[in-house]
Design a protein around this motif. Structure first.
Motif, PDB file in Angstrom:
ATOM      1  N   GLU A  86      31.634-132.536  -9.801  1.00  0.00           N
ATOM      2  CA  GLU A  86      32.744-132.843 -10.194  1.00  0.00           C
ATOM      3  C   GLU A  86      33.845-132.725  -8.292  1.00  0.00           C
ATOM      4  O   GLU A  86      33.912-131.801  -8.495  1.00  0.00           O
ATOM      5  CB  GLU A  86      33.301-131.733 -11.026  1.00  0.00           C
ATOM      6  N   VAL A  87      34.167-134.160  -7.673  1.00  0.00           N
ATOM      7  CA  VAL A  87      34.289-133.919  -6.853  1.00  0.00           C
ATOM      8  C   VAL A  87      35.409-135.497  -6.663  1.00  0.00           C
ATOM      9  O   VAL A  87      35.437-136.218  -7.180  1.00  0.00           O
ATOM     10  CB  VAL A  87      33.657-134.135  -5.137  1.00  0.00           C
ATOM     11  N   ARG A  88      36.311-134.581  -6.255  1.00  0.00           N
ATOM     12  CA  ARG A  88      37.564-136.028  -6.575  1.00  0.00           C
ATOM     13  C   ARG A  88      38.627-136.289  -5.051  1.00  0.00           C
ATOM     14  O   ARG A  88      38.398-135.378  -4.544  1.00  0.00           O
ATOM     15  CB  ARG A  88      38.872-135.334  -7.185  1.00  0.00           C
ATOM     16  N   PHE A  89      38.849-137.251  -4.797  1.00  0.00           N
ATOM     17  CA  PHE A  89      39.888-138.030  -3.844  1.00  0.00           C
ATOM     18  C   PHE A  89      41.283-138.494  -3.952  1.00  0.00           C
ATOM     19  O   PHE A  89      40.698-139.466  -4.672  1.00  0.00           O
ATOM     20  CB  PHE A  89      38.996-138.798  -2.752  1.00  0.00           C
ATOM     21  N   GLY A  90      42.593-138.268  -3.655  1.00  0.00           N
ATOM     22  CA  GLY A  90      43.547-138.773  -4.040  1.00  0.00           C
ATOM     23  C   GLY A  90      43.600-138.572  -6.097  1.00  0.00           C
ATOM     24  O   GLY A  90      43.231-139.834  -6.716  1.00  0.00           O
ATOM     25  N   ASP A  91      43.012-137.343  -6.110  1.00  0.00           N
ATOM     26  CA  ASP A  91      43.233-137.609  -8.103  1.00  0.00           C
ATOM     27  C   ASP A  91      41.998-138.614  -8.649  1.00  0.00           C
ATOM     28  O   ASP A  91      42.077-138.832 -10.694  1.00  0.00           O
ATOM     29  CB  ASP A  91      44.118-137.675  -8.616  1.00  0.00           C
ATOM     30  N   GLU A  92      41.259-139.683  -8.459  1.00  0.00           N
ATOM     31  CA  GLU A  92      39.954-139.597  -8.438  1.00  0.00           C
ATOM     32  C   GLU A  92      38.551-139.611  -8.218  1.00  0.00           C
ATOM     33  O   GLU A  92      38.516-138.701  -7.631  1.00  0.00           O
ATOM     34  CB  GLU A  92      40.640-141.384  -7.887  1.00  0.00           C
ATOM     35  N   ALA A  93      37.720-139.729  -9.725  1.00  0.00           N
ATOM     36  CA  ALA A  93      36.470-139.220  -9.399  1.00  0.00           C
ATOM     37  C   ALA A  93      35.781-139.936  -8.516  1.00  0.00           C
ATOM     38  O   ALA A  93      35.573-141.113  -8.460  1.00  0.00           O
ATOM     39  CB  ALA A  93      35.685-138.935 -11.442  1.00  0.00           C
ATOM     40  N   LEU A  94      34.711-139.200  -7.225  1.00  0.00           N
ATOM     41  CA  LEU A  94      33.870-139.372  -7.098  1.00  0.00           C
ATOM     42  C   LEU A  94      32.528-139.819  -7.128  1.00  0.00           C
ATOM     43  O   LEU A  94      31.776-138.891  -8.064  1.00  0.00           O
ATOM     44  CB  LEU A  94      33.321-139.019  -5.186  1.00  0.00           C
ATOM     45  N   GLU A  95      31.557-140.875  -7.149  1.00  0.00           N
ATOM     46  CA  GLU A  95      30.811-141.193  -8.191  1.00  0.00           C
ATOM     47  C   GLU A  95      29.161-140.826  -6.836  1.00  0.00           C
ATOM     48  O   GLU A  95      29.798-141.018  -5.315  1.00  0.00           O
ATOM     49  CB  GLU A  95      30.811-142.942  -7.951  1.00  0.00           C
ATOM     50  N   VAL A  96      28.663-140.397  -7.375  1.00  0.00           N
ATOM     51  CA  VAL A  96      27.579-139.607  -6.364  1.00  0.00           C
ATOM     52  C   VAL A  96      26.419-140.847  -6.019  1.00  0.00           C
ATOM     53  O   VAL A  96      26.235-141.767  -6.388  1.00  0.00           O
ATOM     54  CB  VAL A  96      27.025-138.530  -6.746  1.00  0.00           C
ATOM     55  N   ASN A  97      25.870-140.645  -4.195  1.00  0.00           N
ATOM     56  CA  ASN A  97      25.813-141.726  -3.814  1.00  0.00           C
ATOM     57  C   ASN A  97      24.430-140.893  -2.630  1.00  0.00           C
ATOM     58  O   ASN A  97      25.148-140.754  -1.771  1.00  0.00           O
ATOM     59  CB  ASN A  97      26.604-142.769  -2.668  1.00  0.00           C
ATOM     60  N   GLY A  98      23.484-140.519  -3.169  1.00  0.00           N
ATOM     61  CA  GLY A  98      22.448-139.843  -2.669  1.00  0.00           C
ATOM     62  C   GLY A  98      22.733-138.098  -2.641  1.00  0.00           C
ATOM     63  O   GLY A  98      23.846-137.974  -3.401  1.00  0.00           O
ATOM     64  N   TYR A  99      21.591-138.119  -3.352  1.00  0.00           N
ATOM     65  CA  TYR A  99      21.818-136.066  -3.326  1.00  0.00           C
ATOM     66  C   TYR A  99      20.295-135.845  -3.128  1.00  0.00           C
ATOM     67  O   TYR A  99      19.382-136.286  -3.359  1.00  0.00           O
ATOM     68  CB  TYR A  99      21.888-135.890  -4.976  1.00  0.00           C
ATOM     69  N   CYS A 100      20.191-134.455  -2.957  1.00  0.00           N
ATOM     70  CA  CYS A 100      19.183-133.926  -2.487  1.00  0.00           C
ATOM     71  C   CYS A 100      19.193-132.333  -3.049  1.00  0.00           C
ATOM     72  O   CYS A 100      19.928-131.332  -2.720  1.00  0.00           O
ATOM     73  CB  CYS A 100      18.255-133.787  -0.883  1.00  0.00           C
ATOM     74  N   TRP A 101      18.551-132.132  -4.675  1.00  0.00           N
ATOM     75  CA  TRP A 101      18.533-130.492  -5.229  1.00  0.00           C
ATOM     76  C   TRP A 101      17.031-129.763  -4.687  1.00  0.00           C
ATOM     77  O   TRP A 101      16.010-130.244  -5.158  1.00  0.00           O
ATOM     78  CB  TRP A 101      19.221-130.396  -6.005  1.00  0.00           C
TER      79      TRP A 101
END
Length: 434
Positions: free
Chosen positions: A39-54
């Motif tokens: 749940e990350v937002r920039f300028g009130d717009e939700a960002l879409e995940v582009n790569g991850y490692c958990w």
């Protein structure tokens, strides 16, 4: 004995089978849904995940199951922002984030943590590309990229926290257009003589300081987390009525009007004082007057100011008309207090000592720069306990008091009412942390 050994081997095999079954169930029920929500937002717009490692804990944090996806060349398009500083909002689980912003030429205009981004101003309107990595690390964990391995792989848990929680990162890549224009807001449009009006300048790009022009005094701007701040004094002798304020930002001039209201400070009877020598006046001018024009530092104070003397009686108050031998003279731009000799003279607020010496005209003198053009001038101390360049905190002793203390609080060269500073009222305390 042989039967006992066979029994022990059977028990051991049973335990292994049971642990294997528990491991298999834990592995099967640990899915990607166990990863934190991005749940990350920039300028009130939700960002879409582009790569991850958990790495998600198994068996009460003894092992981890890996979920990973490599970053791609895909860049999310966010559109146009009209706010000069689009807010970056991170989820509660985030413990660290790195952000890099480039312009269309590929030059990096910002790289650093999400926390440092709060004080960043974009150099200009235009198109930008950004990459963001948001981490969730246990206390004591290092910012190490979890690369390699495939989804479903098993790794040893770091065992840095109990209960164990998912550890890893999400990556984001996005582009946007910035089209911002400056906004100016005043803490008030009406102020009594002796008061202060705060100015907040936001929505601007670039590092060039705005200019503020008014007949109320020479105004300097200082950086604030959201842009720039400035303070306009209504001196004790400022003319009543409307005063135009012109704020120029990146070539654009915005005009506001401040109405100064007259205030009756009363009168005070004084005995005639001996004339100061020309040498004493010149020494004072050379030592003190240049401070009026010094560049504004960043804001150093926090909260209300303290009266330099804890125990005192007013002799001459700020703004009072001085009456000598029945004749009215000028208004007082300072406040003279009757004090207890030897008591501590306290720094009114945090700041930097810019003058600490004995002057023939004002005796032992300490001047403290509190930032944004605000300085306190303390005259007539019995002793001085600080040197020039020293950093002081509110309430810290800067010397000892004599029988009288004269205190003068100025914005640039204009004196303001000290009692408003001690009461935390007025524009000086407006939007203190913004």
């Amino acid at each position: 004995m042989k039967r006992l050994l066979l029994w022990l081997v059977g028990v051991a095999l049973g335990v292994v089978v049971l642990l294997g079954a528990v491991m298999a169930v834990s592995y099967a029920f640990t899915t990607q849904g166990s990863c934190p929500a991005p749940e990350v937002r920039f300028g009130d717009e939700a960002l879409e995940v582009n790569g991850y490692c958990w790495q998600v804990p198994l068996l009460s944090g003894q092992l981890d199951k890996v979920f990973t996806s490599p970053e791609t060349l895909t860049v999310q398009k966010l559109g146009t922002f009209y706010d000069a500083h689009p807010a970056l909002t991170l989820p509660e689980w985030a413990s660290y984030a790195t952000l890099t912003i480039e312009n269309t030429a590929g030059s990096v205009v910002y790289t650093g943590s999400a926390g440092d981004y709060a004080g960043f101003l974009f150099p200009a309107n235009g198109e930008y590309k950004a990459s963001l990595t948001v981490w969730r690390l246990p206390a004591g964990g290092t910012v190490t990229r979890f690369e390699g391995g495939n989804t479903g792989a098993i790794r040893r848990n770091s065992r840095l926290e109990k209960p164990a929680r998912p550890t890893g990162w999400y990556g984001f890549s996005f582009r946007f257009t910035l089209q911002a224009s400056a906004e100016v807001e005043l803490s008030a449009d009406r102020v009594e003589q002796g008061g202060i009006v705060g100015v907040a300048i936001t929505g601007m790009t670039g590092d060039t300081a705005p200019t503020v022009e008014t007949d109320l005094g020479k105004i300097q701007c200082a950086r604030s987390p959201g842009g720039w701040r400035a303070y306009i004094p209504a001196a004790y002798n400022a003319s009543a009525g409307g005063h135009e304020v012109n704020i120029t930002v990146n070539g654009e001039t915005l005009t506001r009007t401040i109405t100064v209201l007259p205030k009756d400070f009363g009168t005070v009877e004084l005995a005639p004082e001996p004339e100061a020598s020309e040498a004493a006046n010149n020494e004072f001018r050379n030592a003190v007057w240049p401070l009026y024009e010094q560049p504004a530092r960043e804001k150093l104070w926090a909260g209300g100011f303290a009266c330099p003397a804890e125990n005192y009686m007013k002799l001459v108050d700020f703004g009072q008309v001085k009456v000598v031998n029945g004749k009215q003279g000028s208004k007082s731009n300072s406040t003279r207090l009757y004090t207890i000799p030897g008591d501590s003279c306290r720094a009114p607020a945090a700041g930097v000592v810019v003058l600490a010496r004995n002057l023939a005209l004002t005796g032992n003198t300490v001047v403290i720069d509190h930032g944004c053009g605000v300085r306190s001038y303390l005259y007539g101390l019995q002793t001085i306990a600080v040197g020039e360049g020293a950093l002081v905190e509110r309430g810290q002793s800067v010397g000892s008091l004599g029988e009288e203390l004269t205190m003068d609080f100025k914005l640039g060269s204009k004196s303001v009412n000290p009692w408003l500073l001690f009461q935390s009222s007025g524009g000086l305390f407006w939007r203190e942390n913004q």
